[in-house]
Design an enzyme around this catalytic site. Structure first.
Site, PDB file in Angstrom:
ATOM      1  N   LYS A 153       0.872  -1.188   0.000  1.00 11.20           N
ATOM      2  CA  LYS A 153       0.000   0.000   0.000  1.00 11.20           C
ATOM      3  C   LYS A 153       0.904   1.231   0.000  1.00 11.20           C
ATOM      4  CE  LYS A 153      -4.377   1.418   2.114  1.00 11.20           C
ATOM      5  NZ  LYS A 153      -5.172   1.338   0.889  1.00 11.20           N
ATOM      6  N   GLU A 186      -9.553  -4.669  -9.112  1.00  7.95           N
ATOM      7  CA  GLU A 186     -10.134  -3.882  -8.023  1.00  7.95           C
ATOM      8  C   GLU A 186     -10.616  -2.556  -8.565  1.00  7.95           C
ATOM      9  OE1 GLU A 186      -6.992  -3.301  -5.195  1.00  7.95           O
ATOM     10  OE2 GLU A 186      -5.787  -2.090  -6.554  1.00  7.95           O
TER      11      GLU A 186
END
Length: 292
Positions: A153, A186
């Site tokens: 991330k 996603e």
């Protein structure tokens, strides 16, 4: 950013407009750093330790040393929540490589910066909680794992920003990124679930999906409620042919989907979504106390 936004920066608690980092911080120059988004409800951070663990794994993957222990980071978050004027809110916790000379090489960066911002987060499609969000399949592909692993991330979200720009130009709420093989990965800031014939489906992380904290919770709640779940490759066909579709994320929480590429879904919000949304709210009540 609201006038109530506050920031913890390397030990100081400041109004966000007073918090500054050097312009030669490699987090700014090159996106060299990691972050977590954390919700808090009734002044309690939701699933905080899971977020901090993921932060550490992301930092380890890019050889970034976080200068605070997990206990110290927990204390930072608690202090920030205590100082925030509202009971509910959102925290962006970041660790940057720190200031250094121009050039990509991180070895001469002096000291990582640890930054935590508390504010209210308004997702563009929050108003679609009942009407449902409108999605499109983006032409922007999710970076492959041998380029940038989706489990990291990082502060570099340009890939997702380009997809978001495409959604803005198309006049829809969100874009779905496919991986290099043309399978669903996603959204720009959320994980994707579909429902077909009562089965809950979502792309596996090997397909390019972030290991979402809310994603994992939804899978747990579904299994506990007797809903069959499967992490598997999904194509665009699976989006179009779904009985239901919804998005999950710390910022998004749970958002039902009304249409994908102008194709209306049969049910929005659908029965599976409604069951999981109730279970999600119950989990918040149990872990953070009180009714919502």
């Amino acid at each position: 950013m609201s006038t109530h936004s506050i920031t913890w920066l390397n030990g100081q608690l400041l109004s966000t407009d007073q918090a500054v980092v050097p312009v030669n911080d490699h987090g700014l120059l090159y996106g060299d750093g990691v972050f977590e988004g954390i919700r808090f409800y009734r002044r309690r951070a939701f699933r905080l330790q899971r977020h901090l663990q993921r932060l550490r794994l992301s930092a380890r993957a890019i050889a970034l040393e976080i200068p605070l222990s997990t206990d110290e980071l927990t204390a930072v978050i608690e202090r920030l929540i205590d100082a925030f004027p509202d009971d509910d809110g959102y925290i962006r916790l970041m660790v940057t490589r720190g200031a250094g000379p121009l050039g990509l090489n991180p070895k001469n960066c002096s000291q990582p910066n640890v930054i935590a911002i508390a504010d209210q987060l308004t997702m563009i499609y929050i108003d679609q909680q009942q009407a449902g969000a409108r999605l499109m399949v983006s032409s922007v592909r999710r970076l492959p794992a041998d380029g940038l692993d989706s489990r990291i991330k990082s502060l570099n979200y340009l890939n997702h920003i380009l997809a978001k720009i495409e959604a803005n130009h198309a006049g829809v709420d969100e874009a779905i990124l496919l991986n290099a093989q043309g399978r669903v990965a996603e959204g720009t800031a959320d994980n994707v679930f579909t429902v077909r014939n009562g089965r809950l489906l979502t792309p596996s992380c090997s397909e390019g999906a972030l290991e979402g904290i809310t994603r994992a919770l939804v899978l747990e709640l579904a299994q506990a409620d007797g809903i069959e779940t499967c992490e598997q490759p999904l194509g665009v066909y699976d989006l179009y042919a779904a009985d239901e579709c919804f998005l999950t994320g710390t910022g998004a929480e749970l958002i039902p989907v009304a249409s994908i590429d102008c194709r209306l879904l049969p049910s929005c919000p659908g029965p599976v979504f409604r069951r999981l949304q109730l279970a999600f709210q119950r989990t918040i009540a149990v872990e953070c106390g009180g009714e919502r």
